[in-house]
Design an enzyme around this catalytic site. Structure first.
Site, mmCIF file in Angstrom:
data_model
loop_
_atom_site.group_PDB
_atom_site.id
_atom_site.type_symbol
_atom_site.label_atom_id
_atom_site.label_comp_id
_atom_site.label_asym_id
_atom_site.label_seq_id
_atom_site.Cartn_x
_atom_site.Cartn_y
_atom_site.Cartn_z
ATOM 1 N N SER A 37 -12.031 -2.297 -6.410
ATOM 2 C CA SER A 37 -11.148 -1.306 -5.792
ATOM 3 C C SER A 37 -9.752 -1.853 -5.517
ATOM 4 O O SER A 37 -8.927 -1.161 -4.927
ATOM 5 C CB SER A 37 -11.778 -0.821 -4.482
ATOM 6 O OG SER A 37 -12.148 -1.942 -3.690
ATOM 7 N N ARG A 69 -1.440 9.581 -10.347
ATOM 8 C CA ARG A 69 -1.716 9.772 -8.914
ATOM 9 C C ARG A 69 -1.398 8.488 -8.124
ATOM 10 O O ARG A 69 -1.753 7.386 -8.516
ATOM 11 C CB ARG A 69 -3.184 10.149 -8.724
ATOM 12 C CG ARG A 69 -3.614 10.386 -7.265
ATOM 13 C CD ARG A 69 -4.246 9.165 -6.656
ATOM 14 N NE ARG A 69 -4.863 9.427 -5.350
ATOM 15 C CZ ARG A 69 -5.305 8.484 -4.525
ATOM 16 N NH1 ARG A 69 -5.220 7.220 -4.885
ATOM 17 N NH2 ARG A 69 -5.849 8.793 -3.379
ATOM 18 N N THR A 122 -9.696 0.108 -0.400
ATOM 19 C CA THR A 122 -8.436 -0.617 -0.279
ATOM 20 C C THR A 122 -8.547 -1.775 0.696
ATOM 21 O O THR A 122 -9.250 -1.657 1.700
ATOM 22 C CB THR A 122 -7.395 0.372 0.297
ATOM 23 O OG1 THR A 122 -7.309 1.464 -0.595
ATOM 24 C CG2 THR A 122 -6.053 -0.263 0.522
ATOM 25 N N THR A 167 -7.692 2.647 4.980
ATOM 26 C CA THR A 167 -8.475 2.643 3.755
ATOM 27 C C THR A 167 -9.190 3.993 3.674
ATOM 28 O O THR A 167 -9.350 4.677 4.680
ATOM 29 C CB THR A 167 -9.484 1.476 3.738
ATOM 30 O OG1 THR A 167 -10.224 1.494 2.506
ATOM 31 C CG2 THR A 167 -10.456 1.547 4.896
ATOM 32 N N GLY A 168 -9.576 4.372 2.466
ATOM 33 C CA GLY A 168 -10.250 5.658 2.298
ATOM 34 C C GLY A 168 -9.428 6.610 1.448
ATOM 35 O O GLY A 168 -8.575 6.176 0.667
ATOM 36 N N THR A 219 -4.268 -1.814 -3.505
ATOM 37 C CA THR A 219 -5.424 -1.074 -4.022
ATOM 38 C C THR A 219 -5.247 -0.727 -5.501
ATOM 39 O O THR A 219 -4.121 -0.671 -6.005
ATOM 40 C CB THR A 219 -5.587 0.240 -3.225
ATOM 41 O OG1 THR A 219 -6.841 0.837 -3.532
ATOM 42 C CG2 THR A 219 -4.488 1.230 -3.534
HETATM 43 N N1 GLY Z 1 -6.657 4.466 0.004
HETATM 44 C C1 GLY Z 1 -6.528 4.251 -1.351
HETATM 45 C C2 GLY Z 1 -6.227 5.418 -2.145
HETATM 46 O O1 GLY Z 1 -6.594 6.523 -1.790
HETATM 47 O O2 GLY Z 1 -5.610 5.265 -3.177
#
Ligand code: GLY
Length: 321
Positions: A80, A213, A185, A236-237, A203
């Protein structure tokens, strides 16, 4: 008209245990604690180790967070972050990262391909340009100019995961839902022995994301925010939910208003839950300038790594429902 050279600044800036349950802040203002480093997920443990080496020898928090998050960036087993990160829907690994110091200086890169350590490119953006965020080809051109080496970031394991996902796509998959656990992340905040704060966030983003994106991780105020007079926070998330709430900035502002890092993280999670009815997974960590920490989540499985008083430990956070 300014030329590209006008935007470049020459020279740089000088200079264990597993605990289950909600973690309460442990240091009081009269009991300042430093150094401290906190980071997200179990890959925060080896990242903290690298950061602690810098902090324990009296080094700068900014150097510590850069050294720390470079560990998962370079680890192919961490799918990740950085090298070995899972690719987007086109099978391309694209990385996002930012870094911020105690004086509101910051740098970020987004949608970067073929460079293993975006956090170090982000630091160069901070130190060598008058910009904050470079993206895509421009960021890659800048990285080459700064002497970073290009390499293929797509490991065989990540390619196979992507092939399996691609082979199982259906007509219903136009929203490209995340595979559980693939937006983990690393966010890190550190306080050095001189009580200087810094943070970094890096990340490969949501796996199978649409090409182009960008999530919260390189967005100052979303994935990371540091104010040397108050504290720092990282996320994170699901990045879209973090951007929508300006989550890290929100936490620092709540700390400025007098909340503890723990109370501020919980407030940010409640804000995420209110503003995102689908309740996407998000977690926050925070560290204030006295060494108090906080962490909150709506995940079932969120863990953070904390190095303090010579001990590096992993903590499981009870989710807010
Ligand atoms: N938190 C990492 C992402 O959504 O890219």
């Amino acid at each position: 008209m300014p030329t590209r050279r006008d935007f470049l600044i020459t020279g740089g800036i000088g200079l264990g245990a597993v605990v289950v349950g909600k973690h309460a802040a442990t240091a009081s203002p009269s009991n300042r604690t430093a150094p401290v480093v906190i980071s997200t997920w179990p890959h925060g443990i080896p990242a903290n180790e690298a950061a602690w080496k810098v902090l324990d020898s009296g080094g700068y928090a900014l150097d510590a967070v850069e050294a720390g998050v470079r560990v998962p960036e370079g680890d192919p087993e961490v799918m990740s972050v950085g090298y070995g990160g899972l690719p987007d829907e086109d099978g391309v690994v694209t990385l996002d990262s930012c870094i911020m110091d105690e004086k509101w200086r910051c740098g970020a890169v987004a949608f970067v391909r073929n460079f293993k350590h975006p956090v170090s490119i982000a630091r160069k953006v901070m130190e060598r340009t008058r910009h904050i965020l470079l993206v895509g080809e421009g960021a890659e051109k800048f990285a080459r100019m700064m002497g970073f080496q290009e390499e293929n970031l797509l490991t065989e394991a990540a390619r196979r995961r992507w092939l399996r996902w691609k082979a199982n796509l259906s007509e219903k998959d136009n929203l490209l839902p995340a595979v559980e656990g693939n937006h983990d992340t690393i966010g890190m905040v550190a306080l050095d022995t001189h009580y200087r704060l810094a943070g970094a966030c890096t990340t490969s983003g949501l796996s199978n994301k649409l090409h182009g994106r960008v999530g919260d991780s390189p967005i100052i105020g979303a994935g990371l925010y540091v104010d040397g007079e108050v504290g720092g926070a990282s996320a994170t998330g699901v990045g879209e939910a973090v951007i929508r709430t300006a989550g890290s900035f929100l936490i620092v502002e709540k700390m400025r208003e007098g909340m503890s890092p723990q109370e501020a993280c919980e407030e940010a999670i409640r804000r995420v839950m209110k503003m995102n009815p689908e309740n996407p997974h998000v977690a926050f960590i925070a560290l204030d300038k006295e060494g108090n920490i906080g962490a909150a989540t709506n995940y079932d499985k969120f863990q953070y790594a904390l190095y303090r008083d010579g001990t590096n430990s992993l903590h499981t956070v009870t989710p807010i429902r």
